[in-house]
Design a protein around this motif. Structure first.
Motif, PDB file in Angstrom:
ATOM      1  N   TYR A 128      -3.742  13.096  -3.109  1.00  0.00           N
ATOM      2  CA  TYR A 128      -2.310  13.320  -2.935  1.00  0.00           C
ATOM      3  C   TYR A 128      -2.011  14.818  -2.939  1.00  0.00           C
ATOM      4  O   TYR A 128      -1.226  15.319  -2.133  1.00  0.00           O
ATOM      5  N   TYR A 129      -2.624  15.523  -3.878  1.00  0.00           N
ATOM      6  CA  TYR A 129      -2.410  16.976  -3.980  1.00  0.00           C
ATOM      7  C   TYR A 129      -2.860  17.673  -2.697  1.00  0.00           C
ATOM      8  O   TYR A 129      -2.171  18.552  -2.179  1.00  0.00           O
ATOM      9  N   LYS A 130      -4.018  17.283  -2.211  1.00  0.00           N
ATOM     10  CA  LYS A 130      -4.550  17.897  -0.985  1.00  0.00           C
ATOM     11  C   LYS A 130      -3.595  17.694   0.184  1.00  0.00           C
ATOM     12  O   LYS A 130      -3.311  18.625   0.950  1.00  0.00           O
ATOM     13  N   SER A 139       0.846  -1.194   0.000  1.00  0.00           N
ATOM     14  CA  SER A 139       0.000   0.000   0.000  1.00  0.00           C
ATOM     15  C   SER A 139       0.884   1.247   0.000  1.00  0.00           C
ATOM     16  O   SER A 139       2.088   1.175   0.243  1.00  0.00           O
ATOM     17  N   TYR A 140       0.253   2.378  -0.265  1.00  0.00           N
ATOM     18  CA  TYR A 140       0.962   3.662  -0.291  1.00  0.00           C
ATOM     19  C   TYR A 140      -0.060   4.730   0.015  1.00  0.00           C
ATOM     20  O   TYR A 140      -1.065   4.871  -0.686  1.00  0.00           O
ATOM     21  N   SER A 141       0.168   5.485   1.069  1.00  0.00           N
ATOM     22  CA  SER A 141      -0.836   6.438   1.541  1.00  0.00           C
ATOM     23  C   SER A 141      -0.587   7.836   1.002  1.00  0.00           C
ATOM     24  O   SER A 141       0.508   8.160   0.522  1.00  0.00           O
ATOM     25  N   ALA A 142      -1.610   8.674   1.130  1.00  0.00           N
ATOM     26  CA  ALA A 142      -1.457  10.083   0.764  1.00  0.00           C
ATOM     27  C   ALA A 142      -0.397  10.756   1.634  1.00  0.00           C
ATOM     28  O   ALA A 142       0.326  11.639   1.171  1.00  0.00           O
ATOM     29  N   ALA A 143      -0.316  10.340   2.892  1.00  0.00           N
ATOM     30  CA  ALA A 143       0.700  10.910   3.786  1.00  0.00           C
ATOM     31  C   ALA A 143       2.101  10.548   3.310  1.00  0.00           C
ATOM     32  O   ALA A 143       3.013  11.390   3.317  1.00  0.00           O
ATOM     33  N   GLU A 144       2.282   9.303   2.885  1.00  0.00           N
ATOM     34  CA  GLU A 144       3.591   8.893   2.367  1.00  0.00           C
ATOM     35  C   GLU A 144       3.926   9.679   1.106  1.00  0.00           C
ATOM     36  O   GLU A 144       5.070  10.119   0.917  1.00  0.00           O
ATOM     37  N   PHE A 145       2.926   9.862   0.245  1.00  0.00           N
ATOM     38  CA  PHE A 145       3.173  10.644  -0.971  1.00  0.00           C
ATOM     39  C   PHE A 145       3.596  12.061  -0.622  1.00  0.00           C
ATOM     40  O   PHE A 145       4.553  12.599  -1.195  1.00  0.00           O
ATOM     41  N   ALA A 146       2.872  12.694   0.290  1.00  0.00           N
ATOM     42  CA  ALA A 146       3.169  14.091   0.620  1.00  0.00           C
ATOM     43  C   ALA A 146       4.594  14.237   1.137  1.00  0.00           C
ATOM     44  O   ALA A 146       5.314  15.162   0.739  1.00  0.00           O
TER      45      ALA A 146
END
Length: 310
Positions: free
Chosen positions: A103-105, A70-77
């Motif tokens: 991800y942008y948010k 998995s890959y979260s929005a937090a990891e992306f940010a």
């Protein structure tokens, strides 16, 4: 003030073509903002940049996860923020490009502090879900965190799993953690958001249908068949839930015909594009460009030039 250019838009809006045009004019590096192209072995159905495109300009955050992960929005940010700073320090220009607006948010608005993922708890929840079903786990969440449960569907497995993981691991409800102010990941940066949006949805829908059929001709079914043969992959994973993949997975499971899978995938992609457009139009200070106009790429380049050539 450091600048981060974000080139966003719904699927099939021409983001890649615009980003490659920018690469021909400025020393850019692309931070890919896409929750599907992160997966290795998922190339055709995600419209991943070609080898030639990746050779022309550096692309970051491609192929960084196995489909079982998995890959979260937090990891992306956090990853994207670190990349943007590194690219700028090397005297180059970071360009954010993609359509995963969550991800942008997370990158623009900052992150709430949440506990790290716990593989053991996740595995236990997966086992319970197979035994009891996600609606039963939703009922459990409603007892310990009614605020979060109220905004989640009973079969939203990914978000239910995360909310229960947080509760079981920390003893605090996810809603309590989210009540704290988000922490910025790129403080002091200026965002230039260019939004590629269609003036005629019917034309975009036709593009989506044609693109998916081209993917099928290019071997998408064989790509999904390779994933389907893996014992560790299943429809509950974020990778397999990707639009265009889960429908072919259902076909390989014998639930629907190939023609039905193709039509359902096209319809699901249209719905995805609708959600992306709705989110884009809610963004503050976005610069909208008609992605269907013949001079869309020129307009994107001109908007960037106002900031990069000053």
């Amino acid at each position: 003030m450091p600048l981060l250019i974000c080139l966003a838009g719904p699927t099939a809006s021409g983001k890649s073509a615009s980003s490659m045009a920018l690469a021909r004019r400025w020393p850019i590096e692309i931070i890919v903002m896409d929750s599907a192209t992160i997966y290795r072995g998922m190339d055709i159905g995600t419209a991943k940049p070609s080898a030639a495109e990746q050779a022309q300009v550096p692309h970051h955050l491609l192929d960084i996860r196995d489909p079982a992960q998995s890959y979260s929005a937090a990891e992306f940010a956090r990853d994207a923020a670190g990349l943007a700073q590194d690219i700028r320090q090397r005297g180059r220009i970071p360009i954010l490009c993609g359509g995963t607006m969550l991800y942008y948010k997370a990158l623009r608005e900052g992150l709430n502090e949440l506990p790290s993922a716990d593989p053991a708890i996740r595995q236990a929840l997966d086992h319970e879900a197979r035994e009891r079903g996600w609606p039963a786990l939703h009922a459990e969440l409603a007892r310990v965190d009614p605020v979060t449960a109220a905004r989640l569907a009973p079969n939203d497995s990914q978000r239910l799993q995360r909310a229960l993981e947080i509760w079981r691991g920390s003893g605090r409800a996810m809603s309590d953690w989210l009540a704290q102010p988000p922490q910025p990941v790129l403080p002091g940066w200026e965002f230039l958001t260019i939004s590629l949006e269609p003036s005629d949805r019917a034309v975009l829908h036709a593009r989506i249908a044609q693109r998916y059929r081209t993917m099928i001709e290019a071997g998408l079914l064989d790509e999904v068949r390779t994933l389907h043969a893996r014992a560790d992959l299943h429809p509950g994973l974020p990778s397999i839930r990707c639009v265009g993949y889960r429908q072919l997975w259902d076909h390989l499971d014998g639930r629907i015909s190939l023609d039905q899978a193709i039509e359902q995938a096209i319809a699901a992609t249209r719905q995805l594009a609708k959600r992306q457009i709705t989110w884009l139009r809610s963004l503050p200070q976005r610069h909208a460009v008609d992605c269907l106009s013949g001079d869309a790429t020129a307009k994107v380049t001109d908007l960037c030039a106002r900031h990069l050539d000053r």
